[in-house]
Write an enzyme that holds these catalytic residues in place. Structure first.
Site, PDB file in Angstrom:
ATOM      1  N   LYS A   1       0.806  -1.222   0.000  1.00 35.73           N
ATOM      2  CA  LYS A   1       0.000   0.000   0.000  1.00 35.73           C
ATOM      3  C   LYS A   1       0.839   1.272   0.000  1.00 35.73           C
ATOM      4  O   LYS A   1       0.436   2.296  -0.533  1.00 35.73           O
ATOM      5  CB  LYS A   1      -0.943   0.012   1.207  1.00 35.73           C
ATOM      6  CG  LYS A   1      -2.132  -0.930   1.014  1.00 35.73           C
ATOM      7  CD  LYS A   1      -3.214  -0.658   2.035  1.00 35.73           C
ATOM      8  CE  LYS A   1      -4.456  -1.487   1.760  1.00 35.73           C
ATOM      9  NZ  LYS A   1      -4.227  -2.923   2.027  1.00 35.73           N
TER      10      LYS A   1
ATOM     11  N   GLU B   1      -9.993   7.330   3.859  1.00 34.48           N
ATOM     12  CA  GLU B   1     -10.882   6.476   4.629  1.00 34.48           C
ATOM     13  C   GLU B   1     -10.217   5.116   4.744  1.00 34.48           C
ATOM     14  O   GLU B   1      -9.351   4.760   3.936  1.00 34.48           O
ATOM     15  CB  GLU B   1     -12.256   6.342   3.968  1.00 34.48           C
ATOM     16  CG  GLU B   1     -12.387   5.191   3.002  1.00 34.48           C
ATOM     17  CD  GLU B   1     -11.857   5.507   1.620  1.00 34.48           C
ATOM     18  OE1 GLU B   1     -11.859   6.682   1.226  1.00 34.48           O
ATOM     19  OE2 GLU B   1     -11.432   4.556   0.946  1.00 34.48           O
TER      20      GLU B   1
ATOM     21  N   SER C   1       1.526  -9.873  -1.197  1.00 33.52           N
ATOM     22  CA  SER C   1       1.213  -8.451  -1.002  1.00 33.52           C
ATOM     23  C   SER C   1       1.601  -7.908   0.367  1.00 33.52           C
ATOM     24  O   SER C   1       1.881  -6.720   0.498  1.00 33.52           O
ATOM     25  CB  SER C   1      -0.277  -8.204  -1.248  1.00 33.52           C
ATOM     26  OG  SER C   1      -1.069  -9.056  -0.437  1.00 33.52           O
TER      27      SER C   1
END
Ligand SMILES: *Cc1c(COP(=O)(O)O)cnc(C)c1O
Length: 595
Positions: free
Chosen positions: A291, A313, A579
């Site tokens: 991320k 968010e 990931s």
């Protein structure tokens, strides 16, 4: 679709445009045109066909010009009769003949009938003040009523913004004729812009100008947000291509995130599954997942746009942490919206965000989860359009976010290519496998392989307790077309369009939609989707712990579980995108296995 660049006259510009992947170049021989050719054209360099454009010119003049300028074809742009085409054909049997028709609202397509069999193409142009070059489009819906065995060329005011509409045409042209909308000055074409147009028309899987991947995507936002989205769209591509941006972005990825992440060959998984299994180690990124690649990109963009305040968010809190991290790094104010229930469930991530200096604001409406947090963030954005930048965490949201986030994550496949070349002496794998929540790590791992159909793309969705139960997040399996988070895509909803609460044991895959790119990859069957249940994911995660000494995030374990469902050839090169790391999931692992 083939491309015809028309109105060329400047020798240097002709040379530049000849280098592009175009099939026709048009030169105008008509005194009243500002693009009229008055000199001998330079020798042709390139495989395109050279077309001369004439308006009611006498036969002898056309003949002479065909010889003198070495034309491959002739485009008749006036009221020429069929007899002229016949005459030209008998003089030069190989000459490409194009007959133009100016389209008005009540154009009678039967006017084309006499020319059938004599023109190789019909060209439909806008009826305007001048014969051609008016820069305006006609109503393309009129083409729906026309059927013919002669292929047609679409012309008249075609611009960059039309790529989506052209791809959606029912009656597709064979050739696109572009001219005035691609000029930097009269008669001089913008090479880079034409290159971009060709690229967009050719690619099947990238977003078009309007931010659509096939039928999915777009920007379905309240009117008040439209200027924000529009200005981001206009500025981001230019900004991120600037050398200083690229330099800052690459440096932070290297020194702060720890890139490149290794492409690790797993001997024991390879033995277990009978193929060459590689793991792309995004789990080794700072903050423990992919991320951060995206939040670094977006914070640099926010800085360059002069924004003072960042909002985001978050559902499980991972994107909130990645955002709070980069805000701390850049010294920008950070507000993260999070559902009240999620805040209670993910207390450690709330603490992390606070330690990093962010304000975490609870969303107390509705189901008090991710979608309510999203509503709050959008409300904030509407109220603070000038000083606030909204960092979205996956390839979701209104255009240009899906495309932009995919680009920031594309560093994953860029590295895979280089690393495979070193380790396997080839730069493409046979398979790339990634889990899909919103789809950002998958988009990054697929990115540079998407147009190369020899690479099989495999997406793992969270099946939860089973894709056919009510407790699932298997969006492509269960979803229908709708709008979520400002984008048209596949999502799980009730018959009256209420979004249904998704379920997965993995917080990061617990999302009721999927990014528009993935909806498109699913619909076109470019990617194969598996739904992996909780049990299968956890077993695959534990298997990696025992085989390689790596504790994977439960999201990533879904990708690993796909290996169980496939049969490979021994020499197949398979890349699984790992990931994230599993530290955040220890409690879930402990509760499940009872360690
Ligand atoms: C957030 C997250 C995901 C899911 O998000 P995508 O946008 O689909 O990549 C997957 N894995 C990890 C480790 C995550 O943190």
């Amino acid at each position: 679709m083939k491309i015809k660049v028309c109105g060329m006259r400047n020798p240097d510009n002709i040379e530049d445009i000849s280098q592009l992947d175009i099939q026709f170049m048009g030169h105008i021989f008509y005194e009243k045109s500002v693009r009229n050719v008055t000199q001998k054209l330079p020798e042709k360099n390139g495989s395109h066909k050279r077309i001369g454009v004439f308006v009611n010119a006498p036969y002898e003049q056309i003949l002479e010009t065909v010889y003198f300028q070495s034309l491959d074809g002739v485009q008749l742009h006036g009221n020429e009769e069929v007899a002229l085409l016949k005459k030209l054909h008998s003089a030069f049997p190989n000459l490409i003949l194009i007959k133009t028709f100016s389209i008005t609202a009540n154009f009678n397509f039967e006017e084309t009938l006499p020319y059938e069999g004599f023109a190789e193409y019909f060209l439909f142009d806008t009826h305007g003040l001048h014969p051609g070059g008016n820069g305006i489009t006609f109503n393309w819906e009129l083409l729906d009523q026309w059927q013919s065995r002669t292929p047609y060329i679409l012309s008249g005011g075609i611009a960059m913004q039309h790529t989506h509409a052209i791809k959606q045409l029912k009656n597709k042209p064979d050739v696109l004729d572009i001219n005035s909308k691609f000029e930097s000055s009269a008669g001089i074409k913008n090479t880079a812009l034409i290159q971009q147009f060709i690229q967009e028309m050719k690619s099947k899987y990238s977003a078009d100008e309007a931010g659509f991947y096939g039928e999915f995507g777009g920007a379905f936002v309240p009117e008040m947000l439209y200027p924000n989205v529009q200005s981001l769209k206009e500025s981001y591509k230019k900004l991120i291509q600037e050398p200083s941006f690229q330099e800052d972005y690459k440096k932070l990825l290297q020194d702060y995130v720890g890139r490149p992440t290794p492409l690790y060959f797993s001997k024991r998984l390879s033995a277990q599954y009978g193929a060459k299994i590689y793991l792309k180690r995004e789990d080794l990124c700072h903050t423990g997942a992919h991320k951060i690649n995206n939040t670094i990109g977006q914070i640099l963009l926010a800085q360059r746009l002069g924004k003072k305040r960042i909002i985001a968010e978050t559902g499980a809190g991972q994107h909130g942490v990645a955002t709070a991290t980069v805000c701390a790094l850049m010294g920008l104010e950070c507000v993260v919206y999070m559902g009240e229930i999620d805040m209670a469930r993910q207390a450690p991530n709330v603490a992390r965000m606070k330690m990093l200096g962010a304000t975490v604001k609870p969303a107390t409406s509705g189901s008090k989860t991710l979608k309510d947090a999203t509503n709050e963030a959008i409300r904030d954005w509407i109220a603070n359009p000038t000083d606030t930048f909204y960092i979205i965490g996956s390839v979701v949201g209104p255009a240009p976010y899906p495309e932009m986030v995919a680009e920031f994550q594309s560093v994953i496949s860029e590295e895979i290519k280089k690393q495979l070349l070193e380790q396997e002496q080839r730069n493409t794998p046979d398979y790339v496998i990634a889990c899909v929540g919103g789809g950002s790590n998958a988009a990054g791992a697929f990115y540079h392989f998407i147009e190369d159909e020899s690479v099989q793309l495999i997406a793992a969705e969270a099946g939860g307790l089973g894709a056919d139960t009510a407790h699932t997040a298997a969006t492509t399996f269960r979803g229908t077309v709708g709008v979520i988070h400002g984008s048209k895509t596949l999502l799980m909803q009730t018959e009256d369009g209420q979004i249904t609460e998704p379920y997965s044991i993995s917080a990061g895959l617990d999302y009721p939609g999927v990014g528009p790119l993935h909806a498109h990859l699913f619909q076109t069957k470019r990617a194969k989707f598996f739904s992996i249940n909780d049990d299968e994911a956890l077993a695959a995660g534990l298997n990696l712990c025992k085989k390689d000494g790596i504790i994977p995030a439960i999201e990533s374990s879904h990708a690993l579980a796909v290996l169980e469902k496939m049969t490979f050839k021994k020499e197949d090169v398979v890349v699984v995108n790992l990931s994230g790391r599993g530290d955040k999931d220890l409690e879930t692992y402990i509760n499940y296995f009872g360690f």
